[in-house]
Structure formats: C-alpha cells, structure tokens
Design a protein around this motif. Structure first.
Motif, PDB file in Angstrom:
ATOM      1  N   ARG A   1       0.843  -1.215   0.000  1.00  0.00           N
ATOM      2  CA  ARG A   1       0.000   0.000   0.000  1.00  0.00           C
ATOM      3  C   ARG A   1       0.872   1.258   0.000  1.00  0.00           C
ATOM      4  O   ARG A   1       0.611   2.208  -0.740  1.00  0.00           O
ATOM      5  N   ARG A   2       1.919   1.250   0.815  1.00  0.00           N
ATOM      6  CA  ARG A   2       2.805   2.420   0.903  1.00  0.00           C
ATOM      7  C   ARG A   2       3.559   2.620  -0.411  1.00  0.00           C
ATOM      8  O   ARG A   2       3.713   3.754  -0.877  1.00  0.00           O
TER       9      ARG A   2
ATOM     10  N   SER B   1       1.265   4.262  -2.838  1.00  0.00           N
ATOM     11  CA  SER B   1       1.027   5.679  -2.544  1.00  0.00           C
ATOM     12  C   SER B   1       2.233   6.536  -2.916  1.00  0.00           C
ATOM     13  O   SER B   1       2.082   7.646  -3.420  1.00  0.00           O
TER      14      SER B   1
END
Length: 91
Positions: free
Chosen positions: A63-64, A67
């Motif tokens: 997820r990071r 992003s």
C-alpha cells in the motif's frame, strides 16, 4: 515469522527515481545493481539507496509503495529530504 517489509526509493545513475518494496533490502539492492532487479533499473545502474521506510507487513508495504509511486517527483524529493538514508544505512 515474516521478515520485516520495507519500501525504498533508489536514485538511478540518470537521476531518475525508482520505488519498490522488499523484505531483504541488501539482496534487492544487489539485484538492482547487477542488472537482475526491476526492468526499469537495468541499464540505469549503479543505483543508490536514498530512502527506506520499514512497515509491519507485506500488505502495508504494498500500500505504501503504491502511494509513493503516485507522488510527483517533487513530492518524492521532499519525502527523501525529510528522512534521508544515513551513511550507516547505505548498503
């Protein structure tokens, strides 16, 4: 037990930035520098580790990574400047 995941940013020889994730940063950096890493970094080496962020698990790292990849180059440079890799962290 799962190894600790991390998201990292590399600066390529041409000045471009590459973002990825791994559970073994030393091996991953070696792979990038030997041409066995991501297709993007092949031919752009040697690469330099400029940012690393440790996360609790693979899911959080993915997820990071997503992003960070959505950030503009300018925002990535601000992220790197806010938490630069120290000399003792460079591999």
């Amino acid at each position: 037990m799962e190894k600790q995941s991390c998201v990292y940013i590399l600066e390529c020889r041409d000045g471009s930035l590459y973002t990825g994730w791994t559970t073994d940063i030393e091996n991953r950096l070696s792979a990038h520098n030997s041409g066995a890493g991501a297709k993007y970094t092949r031919g752009r080496g040697p690469v330099k580790l400029v940012y690393i962020e440790y996360l609790p698990d693979r899911s959080a790292a993915l997820r990071r990574e997503a992003s960070i990849k959505k950030l503009s180059r300018e925002k990535k440079l601000l992220l790197i400047a806010s938490n630069p890799v120290q000399e003792n962290q460079r591999l």
